[in-house]
Design an enzyme around this catalytic site. Sequence first.
Site, short mmCIF file in Angstrom:
data_model
loop_
_atom_site.label_atom_id
_atom_site.label_comp_id
_atom_site.label_asym_id
_atom_site.label_seq_id
_atom_site.Cartn_x
_atom_site.Cartn_y
_atom_site.Cartn_z
N THR A 280 87.63 32.17 17.55
CA THR A 280 87.74 32.28 16.10
C THR A 280 89.07 31.65 15.71
O THR A 280 90.13 32.14 16.12
CB THR A 280 87.73 33.75 15.65
OG1 THR A 280 86.54 34.36 16.13
CG2 THR A 280 87.77 33.85 14.13
N LYS B 165 81.87 32.46 9.80
CA LYS B 165 82.46 33.62 10.48
C LYS B 165 83.48 34.35 9.59
O LYS B 165 83.43 35.57 9.45
CB LYS B 165 83.14 33.14 11.76
CG LYS B 165 84.07 34.11 12.43
CD LYS B 165 83.40 35.01 13.42
CE LYS B 165 84.38 36.05 13.93
NZ LYS B 165 83.77 37.02 14.80
N LYS C 29 93.26 39.63 11.93
CA LYS C 29 93.30 38.19 12.25
C LYS C 29 92.27 37.44 11.39
O LYS C 29 92.57 36.42 10.78
CB LYS C 29 93.00 37.98 13.73
CG LYS C 29 92.81 36.52 14.11
CD LYS C 29 92.29 36.28 15.51
CE LYS C 29 91.96 34.80 15.67
NZ LYS C 29 91.42 34.45 16.98
P1 NAD Z 1 91.67 37.49 25.03
O1 NAD Z 1 93.10 37.48 24.63
O2 NAD Z 1 91.15 38.60 25.87
O3 NAD Z 1 91.31 36.11 25.79
C1 NAD Z 1 91.90 34.88 25.52
C2 NAD Z 1 92.24 34.24 26.87
O4 NAD Z 1 92.76 32.93 26.65
C3 NAD Z 1 93.30 35.01 27.65
O5 NAD Z 1 92.79 35.39 28.91
C4 NAD Z 1 94.46 34.02 27.79
O6 NAD Z 1 95.16 34.12 29.00
C5 NAD Z 1 93.72 32.70 27.65
N1 NAD Z 1 94.58 31.58 27.27
C6 NAD Z 1 95.55 31.56 26.31
N2 NAD Z 1 96.10 30.33 26.25
C7 NAD Z 1 95.48 29.57 27.18
C8 NAD Z 1 95.60 28.21 27.59
N3 NAD Z 1 96.49 27.40 27.02
N4 NAD Z 1 94.80 27.79 28.58
C9 NAD Z 1 93.88 28.61 29.17
N5 NAD Z 1 93.72 29.91 28.81
C10 NAD Z 1 94.50 30.37 27.83
O7 NAD Z 1 90.83 37.36 23.68
P2 NAD Z 1 89.26 37.64 23.47
O8 NAD Z 1 89.07 39.03 22.98
O9 NAD Z 1 88.51 37.16 24.66
O10 NAD Z 1 88.97 36.68 22.22
C11 NAD Z 1 88.84 35.27 22.37
C12 NAD Z 1 88.46 34.70 21.03
O11 NAD Z 1 87.24 35.29 20.59
C13 NAD Z 1 89.48 34.93 19.92
O12 NAD Z 1 89.56 33.78 19.13
C14 NAD Z 1 88.90 36.11 19.16
O13 NAD Z 1 89.30 36.12 17.81
C15 NAD Z 1 87.42 35.84 19.29
N6 NAD Z 1 86.56 37.03 19.17
C16 NAD Z 1 86.89 38.17 19.84
C17 NAD Z 1 86.06 39.28 19.71
C18 NAD Z 1 86.37 40.58 20.43
O14 NAD Z 1 85.73 41.60 20.12
N7 NAD Z 1 87.29 40.59 21.39
C19 NAD Z 1 84.91 39.21 18.90
C20 NAD Z 1 84.59 38.01 18.28
C21 NAD Z 1 85.45 36.93 18.41
#
Ligand code: NAD
Length: 290
Positions: A87, A162, A237
């Site tokens: 997102t 979204k 966010k």
């Molecule tokens: P998270 O923080 O658990 O995962 C993100 C991952 O990206 C982390 O493991 C981090 O180490 C990695 N990362 C950061 N920078 C990086 C880079 N330069 N190279 C490689 N890896 C890198 O977050 P999440 O909960 O998995 O969410 C991911 C996305 O999905 C976000 O944009 C969030 O808004 C969206 N989202 C999350 C949810 C939810 O319920 N968690 C629901 C819908 C959408």
Amino acid sequence: MKIGFIGLGNMGSPMAANLVAAGHDVTGFDLVTDCPTGVLKAATAVEAALAADVVITMLPNGAILRAVAADIIPAMSKGAAFVDCSTVDVESARAVADDAVGAGLLAVDAPVSGGIGGASAGTLTFMAGGSDAAFAKAQPLFDIMGQKAVHCGPSGNGQAAKICNNMILGATMIATCEAFALADKLGLERQSMFDVVSTSSGYSWTMNAYCPAPGIGPQSPADNDYKPGFASELMLKDLRLSQQAAETVDADTPMGKRATELYTSFVEDEGGLGSDFSAMLPRFEKKGRG
Ligand code: NAD
């Protein structure tokens, strides 16, 4: 397909695991976390992207997406697809898609709803922006990781869908919680409130499917001490992204603006960090009009 998967956090890890379970060849990279079983670990994002038919990114925000995209786009094979499921702001989604298409790639922005539970169960909903050809290439993977994928138009439109959805969700949750708190003070039983509203014109997903009052309606995070679920900071966010987008296109969004203000106070000053976004109800319970 050969798939590169970058960003294996709470969402990306189970999504990648579902692609492996469906028989795809997945190479993953994350700065911090380990790859789930069956995902081959790459040493860099570029290594995960090299020779992939599709690269999927699932990253925290638009700035990180732009940085990763700048690294991997030159390394990807012509005709491969760059599918971003994070997102992020609409501008970053469109900028990354422009760069990808300019380099001879297919590009899809495909944020999801359904949370960690949906990612594990393979029941996410994808909201996708991009060309027909790009969407067609990604769709078989959406079918594995999710139960529904809606093609919303050109690049950026997935992110637009979204944040509009989540702006409605945030404002509706607040409206539902403040109405419960008012009902409490008026001496109306919560069960009566639910029975009336859930079958009347005030009904909504937040009331009917995700009721913020513990012990009322279907199981929800309210029944588990407001453990997320969908954390308040993630709602904040998305609300901030909605306001950033609204500013860019000069759209008047007073309810979205107020919802953003309320979730900002809740997360930053009122102990909401780490609680489900429905924990707005105990917050309203404690407050008067002052
Ligand atoms: P998270 O923080 O658990 O995962 C993100 C991952 O990206 C982390 O493991 C981090 O180490 C990695 N990362 C950061 N920078 C990086 C880079 N330069 N190279 C490689 N890896 C890198 O977050 P999440 O909960 O998995 O969410 C991911 C996305 O999905 C976000 O944009 C969030 O808004 C969206 N989202 C999350 C949810 C939810 O319920 N968690 C629901 C819908 C959408």
